[in-house]
Design a protein around this motif. Structure first.
Motif, PDB file in Angstrom:
ATOM      1  N   ALA A 135      33.630 -15.815 -48.634  1.00 27.84           N
ATOM      2  CA  ALA A 135      34.930 -16.320 -48.793  1.00 27.84           C
ATOM      3  C   ALA A 135      35.569 -17.472 -47.891  1.00 27.84           C
ATOM      4  O   ALA A 135      36.252 -18.286 -48.300  1.00 27.84           O
ATOM      5  CB  ALA A 135      35.915 -15.103 -49.015  1.00 27.84           C
ATOM      6  N   MET A 136      35.347 -17.265 -46.619  1.00 27.08           N
ATOM      7  CA  MET A 136      35.637 -18.214 -45.720  1.00 27.08           C
ATOM      8  C   MET A 136      35.041 -19.316 -45.826  1.00 27.08           C
ATOM      9  O   MET A 136      35.612 -20.412 -45.723  1.00 27.08           O
ATOM     10  CB  MET A 136      35.503 -17.570 -44.499  1.00 27.08           C
ATOM     11  CG  MET A 136      36.378 -16.523 -43.678  1.00 27.08           C
ATOM     12  SD  MET A 136      36.237 -16.248 -42.152  1.00 27.08           S
ATOM     13  CE  MET A 136      34.853 -15.702 -41.726  1.00 27.08           C
ATOM     14  N   GLN A 137      33.634 -19.376 -46.382  1.00 22.78           N
ATOM     15  CA  GLN A 137      33.196 -20.807 -46.693  1.00 22.78           C
ATOM     16  C   GLN A 137      33.555 -21.579 -47.888  1.00 22.78           C
ATOM     17  O   GLN A 137      33.965 -22.619 -47.920  1.00 22.78           O
ATOM     18  CB  GLN A 137      31.640 -20.544 -46.870  1.00 22.78           C
ATOM     19  CG  GLN A 137      31.024 -20.019 -45.717  1.00 22.78           C
ATOM     20  CD  GLN A 137      29.488 -19.506 -45.780  1.00 22.78           C
ATOM     21  OE1 GLN A 137      29.157 -18.490 -46.670  1.00 22.78           O
ATOM     22  NE2 GLN A 137      28.479 -19.898 -44.983  1.00 22.78           N
ATOM     23  N   VAL A 138      33.763 -20.734 -48.848  1.00 19.38           N
ATOM     24  CA  VAL A 138      34.703 -21.379 -50.180  1.00 19.38           C
ATOM     25  C   VAL A 138      35.987 -21.862 -49.725  1.00 19.38           C
ATOM     26  O   VAL A 138      36.257 -22.728 -50.286  1.00 19.38           O
ATOM     27  CB  VAL A 138      34.759 -20.110 -51.301  1.00 19.38           C
ATOM     28  CG1 VAL A 138      35.231 -20.720 -52.411  1.00 19.38           C
ATOM     29  CG2 VAL A 138      33.287 -19.544 -51.465  1.00 19.38           C
ATOM     30  N   ARG A 139      36.641 -21.039 -48.763  1.00 22.54           N
ATOM     31  CA  ARG A 139      37.867 -21.402 -48.316  1.00 22.54           C
ATOM     32  C   ARG A 139      37.770 -23.073 -47.937  1.00 22.54           C
ATOM     33  O   ARG A 139      38.638 -23.869 -48.213  1.00 22.54           O
ATOM     34  CB  ARG A 139      38.612 -20.678 -47.220  1.00 22.54           C
ATOM     35  CG  ARG A 139      39.873 -21.108 -46.862  1.00 22.54           C
ATOM     36  CD  ARG A 139      40.325 -20.190 -45.789  1.00 22.54           C
ATOM     37  NE  ARG A 139      41.806 -20.216 -45.405  1.00 22.54           N
ATOM     38  CZ  ARG A 139      42.617 -19.638 -44.480  1.00 22.54           C
ATOM     39  NH1 ARG A 139      42.132 -18.535 -44.198  1.00 22.54           N
ATOM     40  NH2 ARG A 139      43.696 -20.116 -44.267  1.00 22.54           N
ATOM     41  N   THR A 140      36.738 -23.276 -46.992  1.00 20.62           N
ATOM     42  CA  THR A 140      36.471 -24.629 -46.667  1.00 20.62           C
ATOM     43  C   THR A 140      36.318 -25.695 -47.498  1.00 20.62           C
ATOM     44  O   THR A 140      36.755 -26.806 -47.506  1.00 20.62           O
ATOM     45  CB  THR A 140      35.242 -24.692 -45.633  1.00 20.62           C
ATOM     46  OG1 THR A 140      35.211 -23.547 -44.738  1.00 20.62           O
ATOM     47  CG2 THR A 140      34.703 -26.028 -45.004  1.00 20.62           C
ATOM     48  N   LEU A 141      35.590 -25.221 -48.876  1.00 20.89           N
ATOM     49  CA  LEU A 141      35.464 -25.989 -49.934  1.00 20.89           C
ATOM     50  C   LEU A 141      36.703 -26.414 -50.544  1.00 20.89           C
ATOM     51  O   LEU A 141      36.996 -27.490 -50.833  1.00 20.89           O
ATOM     52  CB  LEU A 141      34.290 -25.482 -50.719  1.00 20.89           C
ATOM     53  CG  LEU A 141      32.908 -25.220 -50.247  1.00 20.89           C
ATOM     54  CD1 LEU A 141      31.952 -24.468 -51.369  1.00 20.89           C
ATOM     55  CD2 LEU A 141      32.215 -26.465 -49.829  1.00 20.89           C
ATOM     56  N   VAL A 142      37.631 -25.234 -50.797  1.00 21.42           N
ATOM     57  CA  VAL A 142      38.946 -25.506 -51.218  1.00 21.42           C
ATOM     58  C   VAL A 142      39.534 -26.391 -50.631  1.00 21.42           C
ATOM     59  O   VAL A 142      40.201 -27.582 -51.201  1.00 21.42           O
ATOM     60  CB  VAL A 142      39.531 -24.336 -51.527  1.00 21.42           C
ATOM     61  CG1 VAL A 142      40.958 -24.393 -52.167  1.00 21.42           C
ATOM     62  CG2 VAL A 142      38.832 -23.484 -52.628  1.00 21.42           C
ATOM     63  N   LYS A 143      39.688 -26.322 -49.314  1.00 28.55           N
ATOM     64  CA  LYS A 143      40.488 -27.199 -48.195  1.00 28.55           C
ATOM     65  C   LYS A 143      39.858 -28.498 -48.474  1.00 28.55           C
ATOM     66  O   LYS A 143      40.721 -29.577 -48.413  1.00 28.55           O
ATOM     67  CB  LYS A 143      40.114 -26.568 -46.870  1.00 28.55           C
ATOM     68  CG  LYS A 143      41.002 -27.407 -45.815  1.00 28.55           C
ATOM     69  CD  LYS A 143      40.908 -26.228 -44.803  1.00 28.55           C
ATOM     70  CE  LYS A 143      41.377 -26.975 -43.445  1.00 28.55           C
ATOM     71  NZ  LYS A 143      40.336 -27.332 -42.606  1.00 28.55           N
ATOM     72  N   GLY A 144      38.785 -28.576 -48.422  1.00 31.07           N
ATOM     73  CA  GLY A 144      38.055 -29.837 -48.341  1.00 31.07           C
ATOM     74  C   GLY A 144      38.414 -30.680 -49.743  1.00 31.07           C
ATOM     75  O   GLY A 144      38.482 -32.194 -49.866  1.00 31.07           O
ATOM     76  N   ASP A 145      38.514 -30.180 -51.024  1.00 35.70           N
ATOM     77  CA  ASP A 145      39.031 -30.636 -52.276  1.00 35.70           C
ATOM     78  C   ASP A 145      40.277 -31.333 -51.819  1.00 35.70           C
ATOM     79  O   ASP A 145      40.707 -32.588 -52.318  1.00 35.70           O
ATOM     80  CB  ASP A 145      39.407 -29.640 -53.256  1.00 35.70           C
ATOM     81  CG  ASP A 145      38.009 -29.067 -54.126  1.00 35.70           C
ATOM     82  OD1 ASP A 145      37.086 -29.921 -53.504  1.00 35.70           O
ATOM     83  OD2 ASP A 145      38.046 -28.260 -54.823  1.00 35.70           O
ATOM     84  N   PHE A 146      41.197 -30.777 -51.340  1.00 36.62           N
ATOM     85  CA  PHE A 146      42.561 -31.157 -51.178  1.00 36.62           C
ATOM     86  C   PHE A 146      42.579 -32.359 -49.938  1.00 36.62           C
ATOM     87  O   PHE A 146      43.053 -33.310 -50.167  1.00 36.62           O
ATOM     88  CB  PHE A 146      43.665 -30.057 -50.465  1.00 36.62           C
ATOM     89  CG  PHE A 146      44.075 -29.318 -51.760  1.00 36.62           C
ATOM     90  CD1 PHE A 146      44.849 -29.552 -52.616  1.00 36.62           C
ATOM     91  CD2 PHE A 146      43.639 -28.140 -51.527  1.00 36.62           C
ATOM     92  CE1 PHE A 146      45.449 -28.782 -53.639  1.00 36.62           C
ATOM     93  CE2 PHE A 146      44.089 -27.072 -52.757  1.00 36.62           C
ATOM     94  CZ  PHE A 146      45.020 -27.523 -53.575  1.00 36.62           C
ATOM     95  N   GLU A 147      41.804 -32.366 -49.124  1.00 35.14           N
ATOM     96  CA  GLU A 147      41.620 -33.290 -48.180  1.00 35.14           C
ATOM     97  C   GLU A 147      41.070 -34.543 -48.492  1.00 35.14           C
ATOM     98  O   GLU A 147      41.701 -35.584 -48.592  1.00 35.14           O
ATOM     99  CB  GLU A 147      40.866 -32.946 -46.829  1.00 35.14           C
ATOM    100  CG  GLU A 147      41.606 -31.958 -46.030  1.00 35.14           C
ATOM    101  CD  GLU A 147      40.569 -31.020 -44.906  1.00 35.14           C
ATOM    102  OE1 GLU A 147      39.223 -31.451 -45.204  1.00 35.14           O
ATOM    103  OE2 GLU A 147      40.930 -30.423 -44.281  1.00 35.14           O
TER     104      GLU A 147
END
Lengths: 97, 486
Positions: B378-390
């Motif tokens: 879940a924490m890794q997927v959080r990185t991906l979701v955050k990356g989408d926004f960045e």
């Protein structure tokens, strides 16, 4: 994934929750369904992805190590279930020898 | 028009011009609460005596010509998750039903330092876990627009109180949408700040890496003013960086000519209400008329956000709720005299079913053998979701989306299906995982029910969404629509 009743009991013990039979039954069904949904994460390849535990980018935030008196000890004790001489009271956990 | 219907800024101006007193303003709010709160049930506690005496004290200061904050003398309702010294704070939970905090949350102290009039504490889902306020251990709050429908949640009491003019503004918390979604359901303007922008000290923790605190008001402009007094670092919350606080009221004045707005295709999914979809598209058109450019963008990991959130949130919940053990404060069942039994019985009697459910999910996700498969994943997927926004904020200034797939639903409609309830948060959760800011503003009515839109911007860029929201509200009247409760 099916979460068995025993597994639910094991988790409840870890979490210090006393569940009724009805709750054990319900959580076993609901949690199974919820974790089935979570399994969609396994479709993503994250081998090379760093985990994000928090987003601040801050690490080791320091401040001066000074004692600050809390000015309402009376208020703290007033909301405690049992207190004596300014201390919280808890049941005895060590047996007399 | 009675005084409780004013916006915060109108009330501030009226007080300064001597058109009315804080006591009159406060009494109008109290009158409205007496008249309607038996139906709406927005408040857990109304502090009539405290509010009147504070209002009188402010009137005295105004008479003496003291220099005062714009918040002085203005009635505010506070979600019952914020510690208020001497005033009961329950988290809408049986385990804290009689808890009177011995200290103030940092933001409560800030409001008091600004001479605000705290009128009462509002109902919420127990410990902010839920999206309908039906998980309150005391009673559900009703939507002032339709008393058979939910006000949203978890800050449902705050949203209903503002919508029904029982206060001038309110404070809420937003972990996965708990300010934005009820604001949309009740036709008010609610701001979820960037993680770390406002101190969480003294606000009962739910998901510490996601919890944020923000204002819920009648206009974006009011939110800008309130945020000025809430934002900034706090030594008691180590997650508040010394990032400069903008002059929000000033920053929102500039027009939005040339502002780039992105519409993410992943937020227009099957099953969403067609009138909700139309409201967002109409809003996009309005922003274009105001000089903004609207482009299509993509946030490809959006569909994974809910699953990641409902692992991370319960994991942190299972840890945060461990403190409610019947030892130092809160409900304590001590009949048997055995320590383990105090923990077990106090928690069994004191915590409601959604709280227990999340403790169970989190304990399982963190337990030996499952940590990597769930929590770490879940924490890794959080990185991906955050990356989408960045990535997307490299192309646009603001992202425009719906807030919820449908307008307010009926009480009881989703309560027996926890997974269905979680899926309702699809449009608010991604921004929470990324720690960015989001503003909900009213943008239409669907079958007589409010529909809001969500404006997102990068971390600490509250000024840009407040500016976009303010200019939208200068050009539209949706935020002025009021429920007709009788």
């Amino acid at each position: 994934m099916k979460l068995s009743q025993q597994e639910v009991e094991r988790i409840a013990t870890l979490a210090r929750l006393k569940l009724t039979e009805e709750e054990k039954n319900r959580y076993s069904q609901e949690l199974s369904k919820i974790f089935d949904y979570m399994d969609k994460l396994q479709a993503l390849d994250t081998a090379a992805v760093e985990p994000t535990s928090q987003v601040t980018g801050l690490t080791n935030v320091m401040r001066e190590d000074v004692v600050e008196e809390f000015d309402n000890v009376g208020g703290l004790l007033a909301v405690s279930p049992q207190s004596q001489n300014g201390f919280f009271q808890v049941p005895k956990i060590l047996e007399n020898k | 028009m009675s005084l409780n219907q004013l916006t915060l800024i109108e009330a501030f101006e009226g007080l300064r011009q001597g058109k009315f007193t804080s006591e009159e303003l406060t009494r109008d709010c109290l009158k409205q609460i007496k008249k309607f709160d038996s139906q709406v049930k927005a408040f857990v506690t109304v502090d009539e005596a405290g509010a009147i005496s504070q209002a009188k004290a402010v009137d005295e200061k105004i008479k003496n010509g003291d220099s005062l904050s714009p918040l002085a003398g203005i009635p505010v309702a506070i979600k019952d998750l914020f510690c208020t010294q001497g005033l009961k704070t329950t988290a809408s939970s049986k385990i804290l039903a009689d808890y009177v905090p011995p200290y103030d949350a940092t933001v409560v102290k800030k409001l008091k330092d600004n001479d605000a009039v705290i009128i009462g504490k509002t109902n919420c889902d127990e410990f902010a876990m839920g999206g309908s306020t039906e998980n309150s251990a005391f009673f559900p709050t009703k939507n002032p627009w339709d008393l058979e429908r939910v006000p949203g949640g978890s800050s449902g009491g705050s949203a209903a109180a503002v919508a029904a003019d029982m206060c001038l503004y309110a404070l809420g918390t937003d972990t996965g949408g708990s300010i934005r979604q009820p604001s949309s359901f009740c036709n008010i303007s609610g701001l979820k700040v960037s993680y770390g922008r406002v101190s969480r000290f003294g606000v009962l923790a739910m998901t510490s890496s996601l919890d944020t605190i923000g204002p819920m008001a009648k206009t974006a402009q009011d939110n800008a003013l309130i945020l000025q007094y809430l934002a900034g670092p706090d030594v008691k919350d180590a997650t508040t960086p010394s990032e400069p606080v903008d002059d929000y009221s000033q920053a929102i004045v500039q027009n939005i000519q040339g502002l780039k707005i992105g519409l993410p295709k992943e937020y227009f999914i099957e099953g969403m209400d067609s009138e909700v979809r139309q409201a967002v598209l109409d809003a996009a058109k309005k922003f274009e008329e105001l000089g903004a450019t609207v482009v299509d963008v993509s946030l490809p990991h959006t569909e994974f956000a809910i699953a990641a959130y409902y692992i991370i949130c319960p994991s942190e919940v299972s840890s945060n709720m461990a403190r409610y053990d019947g030892i130092r404060y809160g409900l304590s069942e001590r009949q048997s005299g055995d320590l383990l039994d105090i923990y077990l019985t106090s928690r069994a009697k004191g915590l409601g079913s959604e709280v227990k459910r999340r403790i169970m999910i989190g304990t399982y996700a963190l337990s030996a053998g499952y940590y990597d498969a769930y929590y770490k994943k879940a924490m890794q997927v959080r990185t991906l979701v955050k990356g989408d926004f960045e990535q997307t904020f490299g192309e646009v200034d603001v992202i425009l989306t719906p807030v919820a797939p449908t307008p307010a639903y009926k009480l009881g409609e989703n309560i027996n299906d926890p997974l269905k309830m979680y899926l309702e948060d699809a449009f608010t959760i991604p921004a929470s995982l990324a720690g960015i800011c989001g503003l909900t503003i009213p943008a239409g009515l669907a079958g007589g029910l409010p529909v809001g839109i969500q404006l997102l911007a990068k971390r600490f860029d509250e000024k840009t969404i407040l500016r976009a929201g303010h200019h939208y509200q200068q050009a539209t009247n949706w935020h002025k629509q009021k429920p007709s409760i009788k």
